[in-house]
Scaffold this active site. Sequence first.
Site, PDB file in Angstrom:
ATOM      1  N   LYS A 117      59.800  36.449  36.231  1.00  0.00           N
ATOM      2  CA  LYS A 117      59.764  36.674  34.780  1.00  0.00           C
ATOM      3  C   LYS A 117      58.982  35.572  34.079  1.00  0.00           C
ATOM      4  O   LYS A 117      58.112  35.841  33.261  1.00  0.00           O
ATOM      5  CB  LYS A 117      61.191  36.715  34.219  1.00  0.00           C
ATOM      6  CG  LYS A 117      61.240  36.728  32.704  1.00  0.00           C
ATOM      7  CD  LYS A 117      62.654  36.695  32.190  1.00  0.00           C
ATOM      8  CE  LYS A 117      63.210  35.323  31.988  1.00  0.00           C
ATOM      9  NZ  LYS A 117      62.910  34.700  30.696  1.00  0.00           N
ATOM     10  N   ASN A 118      59.320  34.324  34.379  1.00  0.00           N
ATOM     11  CA  ASN A 118      58.699  33.223  33.624  1.00  0.00           C
ATOM     12  C   ASN A 118      57.218  33.073  33.924  1.00  0.00           C
ATOM     13  O   ASN A 118      56.476  32.531  33.106  1.00  0.00           O
ATOM     14  CB  ASN A 118      59.440  31.903  33.902  1.00  0.00           C
ATOM     15  CG  ASN A 118      60.801  31.870  33.224  1.00  0.00           C
ATOM     16  OD1 ASN A 118      61.105  32.728  32.395  1.00  0.00           O
ATOM     17  ND2 ASN A 118      61.625  30.908  33.591  1.00  0.00           N
ATOM     18  N   CYS A 135      66.836  32.482  23.154  1.00  0.00           N
ATOM     19  CA  CYS A 135      68.122  32.172  23.783  1.00  0.00           C
ATOM     20  C   CYS A 135      68.869  31.114  22.983  1.00  0.00           C
ATOM     21  O   CYS A 135      68.271  30.158  22.500  1.00  0.00           O
ATOM     22  CB  CYS A 135      67.912  31.587  25.168  1.00  0.00           C
ATOM     23  SG  CYS A 135      67.891  32.749  26.501  1.00  0.00           S
ATOM     24  N   ARG A 190      65.636  24.409  20.106  1.00  0.00           N
ATOM     25  CA  ARG A 190      64.421  24.505  20.930  1.00  0.00           C
ATOM     26  C   ARG A 190      63.183  24.413  20.052  1.00  0.00           C
ATOM     27  O   ARG A 190      62.600  25.408  19.653  1.00  0.00           O
ATOM     28  CB  ARG A 190      64.442  25.800  21.746  1.00  0.00           C
ATOM     29  CG  ARG A 190      65.616  25.822  22.704  1.00  0.00           C
ATOM     30  CD  ARG A 190      65.718  27.107  23.461  1.00  0.00           C
ATOM     31  NE  ARG A 190      64.761  27.199  24.545  1.00  0.00           N
ATOM     32  CZ  ARG A 190      64.657  28.245  25.351  1.00  0.00           C
ATOM     33  NH1 ARG A 190      65.430  29.287  25.190  1.00  0.00           N
ATOM     34  NH2 ARG A 190      63.770  28.251  26.322  1.00  0.00           N
ATOM     35  N   ASP A 235      67.449  26.319  34.809  1.00  0.00           N
ATOM     36  CA  ASP A 235      67.700  27.748  34.970  1.00  0.00           C
ATOM     37  C   ASP A 235      68.607  28.072  36.161  1.00  0.00           C
ATOM     38  O   ASP A 235      68.960  29.237  36.355  1.00  0.00           O
ATOM     39  CB  ASP A 235      66.374  28.510  35.132  1.00  0.00           C
ATOM     40  CG  ASP A 235      65.722  28.791  33.795  1.00  0.00           C
ATOM     41  OD1 ASP A 235      66.363  28.598  32.754  1.00  0.00           O
ATOM     42  OD2 ASP A 235      64.543  29.218  33.794  1.00  0.00           O
ATOM     43  N   ARG A 279      67.062  41.191  30.667  1.00  0.00           N
ATOM     44  CA  ARG A 279      65.875  40.411  30.323  1.00  0.00           C
ATOM     45  C   ARG A 279      65.306  39.680  31.539  1.00  0.00           C
ATOM     46  O   ARG A 279      64.141  39.298  31.529  1.00  0.00           O
ATOM     47  CB  ARG A 279      66.210  39.377  29.239  1.00  0.00           C
ATOM     48  CG  ARG A 279      66.459  39.988  27.876  1.00  0.00           C
ATOM     49  CD  ARG A 279      66.595  38.911  26.809  1.00  0.00           C
ATOM     50  NE  ARG A 279      65.664  37.844  27.085  1.00  0.00           N
ATOM     51  CZ  ARG A 279      65.974  36.548  27.122  1.00  0.00           C
ATOM     52  NH1 ARG A 279      67.192  36.164  26.871  1.00  0.00           N
ATOM     53  NH2 ARG A 279      65.073  35.654  27.389  1.00  0.00           N
TER      54      ARG A 279
END
Length: 427
Positions: free
Chosen positions: A22-23, A123, A128, A313, A405
């Site tokens: 995903k990232n 998130c 952030r 993560d 997600r």
Amino acid sequence: MDQIVIRGGQRLKGRIPISGAKNAALTLLPCALLTDEPLTLRNLPRLADVDGFGHLLNQLGCSTTIEGSRPEDFGRVMTARATTLTSTVAPYDIVRKMRASILVLGPLLARAGEATVSLPGGCAIGNRPIDLHLKALEAFGAEIELASGYVKAVAPGGRLAGGKFTFPVVSVGATENAVMAAVLAKGTCVLENAAREPEIVDLCNCLVAMGAHIEGIGTETLTIEGVDRLHGATYRVMADRIEAGSYACAAVITQGDVELVGAKASEMEATLAALREAGATIEDTKGGIRVAMSGRAQPVTLSTAPYPGFATDMQAQFMAMATLGTGASLFTETIFENRYMHVPELARMGCDIQVKGRTAVVRGVDHLIGAPVMATDLRASMSLIIAGLAAQGQTEVNRVYHLDRGYERLEEKLQAVGADIERISAG
Ligand code: UD1
């Protein structure tokens, strides 16, 4: 809203295919904005955020076509083509739902000489900021204004000049934005103390395949010599090291034996070291990595750090694993100040976890008991799944959209290795 129901206690055994990361996908997709030729990305995961990013590209005038849209297809192929950009604005409505939208800022600025992007939400794992994204772009010559919740960036004369920026702290997102902005600069851009995550290596390799000149890939100093134009390319998205690590934790907590097909050990060494510390047997196989466990996990001491350190993560998933350990594990979260939101939910299942500021002490208990729990963010949700797989009785995980997600076909992959898990659709 959908719910995932798990009846715990099954030992996981078998093969789990690991999806595209995903990232990585979310930083490769905006690269399509950098050229008028098609960018084809293979091995894209089927995830809500990837679809969302496709919609954002469409809004900017970039067409997208997807192959492999049948439910049974793993690894979709998307071709994105931005022949001409029709907009340089990433609106609030899209950015607030998907934090990664901020990653169009660099490419739009590089290609069009201007970009207007809503300040992101995303998130709920702490404050952030995006100040480093902006400072890096300013160091390369961008003029930046903040107004009405939007960032407006302009490259005087239509092109960034080049320059040097040293990150005061390592930032994955800011490194990605800065690299994508730099590739079409007039001069040379140097980034020091850049993030070195494998996803950034993937991004740089894709940009090089498109004609970019980048030196120092995989190191903390990236030197990017701007080129006049980039061309199209076909690029395969790397395997998801966080997904692989998550299933490894699930294998350990259920004292199972799984092969993570497609995972690459060289990209997840800190995770594998932590699994070994917990007592797991790790082996390279022809197609990936085998993780096997007998007995309860031994305690671990883990502190999150930028790559090649232990990934933030992975923190929640290891914490779930440690709840059934043989002693006290210690966690320190150094990246985000508020990333222990899974703790109260895990406590509902009988875990013993004490949080003090950025540290958490997890004392292993003999058993967990299934409960209704609520997912709060992507990786926190996965920790609840991991705990549920080993808990006695039934666990119901609510707010499954967080999982959607980041985990492609979670319940299907876990069912295939013996878990008793199902999705109850709301509709
Ligand atoms: C971070 C993680 C990444 C993870 C992602 C989603 C790191 C270094 N980054 O990436 O591994 O996949 O979350 O969970 O582990 N910061 C600033 N100003 C900025 C940008 C960042 O102060 O402009 C700070 C952040 O508050 C944070 C740190 O830098 O403390 C790292 O943030 P960053 O890497 O940018 O976050 P993400 O790209 O979201």
